[in-house]
Write an enzyme that holds these catalytic residues in place. Structure first.
Site, PDB file in Angstrom:
ATOM      1  N   TYR A  50      21.328 -11.278  62.705  1.00 47.21           N
ATOM      2  CA  TYR A  50      20.917 -10.657  61.440  1.00 47.21           C
ATOM      3  C   TYR A  50      20.944  -9.131  61.529  1.00 47.21           C
ATOM      4  O   TYR A  50      20.881  -8.452  60.504  1.00 47.21           O
ATOM      5  CB  TYR A  50      19.503 -11.080  61.047  1.00 47.21           C
ATOM      6  CG  TYR A  50      19.290 -12.546  60.809  1.00 47.21           C
ATOM      7  CD1 TYR A  50      20.356 -13.452  60.747  1.00 47.21           C
ATOM      8  CD2 TYR A  50      18.000 -13.052  60.641  1.00 47.21           C
ATOM      9  CE1 TYR A  50      20.130 -14.804  60.536  1.00 47.21           C
ATOM     10  CE2 TYR A  50      17.774 -14.402  60.421  1.00 47.21           C
ATOM     11  CZ  TYR A  50      18.830 -15.262  60.378  1.00 47.21           C
ATOM     12  OH  TYR A  50      18.596 -16.602  60.173  1.00 47.21           O
ATOM     13  N   HIS A 108      20.970 -20.455  68.368  1.00 49.73           N
ATOM     14  CA  HIS A 108      21.242 -20.438  66.929  1.00 49.73           C
ATOM     15  C   HIS A 108      22.045 -21.648  66.458  1.00 49.73           C
ATOM     16  O   HIS A 108      21.803 -22.177  65.379  1.00 49.73           O
ATOM     17  CB  HIS A 108      21.967 -19.139  66.554  1.00 49.73           C
ATOM     18  CG  HIS A 108      21.662 -18.674  65.170  1.00 49.73           C
ATOM     19  ND1 HIS A 108      21.722 -17.357  64.781  1.00 49.73           N
ATOM     20  CD2 HIS A 108      21.295 -19.340  64.055  1.00 49.73           C
ATOM     21  CE1 HIS A 108      21.408 -17.242  63.507  1.00 49.73           C
ATOM     22  NE2 HIS A 108      21.150 -18.441  63.042  1.00 49.73           N
TER      23      HIS A 108
END
Length: 278
Positions: A50, A108
């Site tokens: 991010y 992730h």
């Protein structure tokens, strides 16, 4: 407002609802995250990919809420799944956040074509032993991936963060996680970019309960046992997304919402059995 605590299999806890921070970057991101903390959020969900771990860390340092009351999450991207790369990336997350530790660090995606998630998991185990992170878990892992991970390491992830919303309720994955002591977290809990907020069924339940459609969806996830991670920038929406604990959906309403499932309700078609996030 008191948010219930959810116990994890390593003896730690997380709040029953968290705050998603994807695309909350820079000074505006810090301000939005601070508003979220002021609104009552204590679980902050970020990721290396991010590129906002610095903003999350800055908000944690600026708030008057004691650090021990907050739960900061980050995630390891697939391009760093080799053992030494993974360790360096976790350490880099600490440098980016400028925090002494990260509460929850996750893989992730399984990235099965690479075949490196066991190596990456070993690095997270080491990072926990070094005190860099408190708890470790995964995102988007299917039962087959989890069986391999647990069988090889003997260590069960504390959470599995997955796509979960009324068009993709993931009943089987939820049941598998629960049976193995894994808490399920929900990303895109209100179905980013689809028409859920305008669905007549949800609007009818919202009218009956005196709540918004978003609150109905988030309450549905809470009653399923999932920890939703909604994102909102405005204080009004942030507070609305936390107002989940003063009403209850009936069994019939829970089933009706689950009945909105589509054959493949994934928003972007990201199937963990084949999708590669690098």
């Amino acid at each position: 407002m008191t948010i219930p605590a959810i116990s994890l299999n390593d003896g730690t806890t997380i709040p029953a609802v968290g705050f998603g921070t994807c695309k909350l970057n820079g000074s505006p991101g810090v301000e939005a995250i601070l508003r979220a903390i002021d609104s009552g959020y204590r679980l902050l969900d970020s990721a290396f990919a991010y590129e906002n771990e610095g903003a999350v860390g800055e908000a944690v340092r600026q708030t008057t809420i004691h650090r021990a009351e907050l739960r900061v999450t980050s995630k390891l991207p697939g391009r760093y799944y080799k053992y030494e790369d993974a360790l360096a990336t976790v350490e880099e997350s600490l440098y980016r956040t400028r925090l002494d530790y990260i509460d929850l660090y996750l893989l992730h995606w399984p990235n099965p074509q690479q075949g490196l998630y066991l190596e990456a998991w070993s690095a997270l185990v080491e990072a926990r032993q070094r005190g860099w992170v408190k708890s470790i878990g995964v995102c988007n892992f299917l039962p087959a991936h989890l069986e391999t991970l647990i069988g090889a390491s003997g260590i069960t992830p504390v959470v599995n963060q997955i796509e979960l919303h009324p068009y993709f309720p993931q009943a089987e994955q939820l049941a598998w996680d629960k049976a193995h002591g894994i808490v399920t977290e929900a990303w895109s809990p209100i179905g980013r970019g689809n028409d859920l907020q305008h669905h007549p069924l949800l609007q009818g339940i919202a009218q009956r309960t005196g709540k918004s459609v978003v609150q109905v969806i988030l309450r549905w996830q809470y009653q399923l046992g999932a920890v939703a991670l909604p994102k909102a920038s405005s204080a009004k929406r942030q507070e609305e997304n936390l107002a989940l604990f003063d009403f209850e959906l009936s069994g019939e309403e829970m089933k009706a919402i689950a009945g909105l499932a589509k054959p493949d309700g994934r928003i972007l078609g990201q199937d963990p059995a084949s999708y590669e996030e690098l």
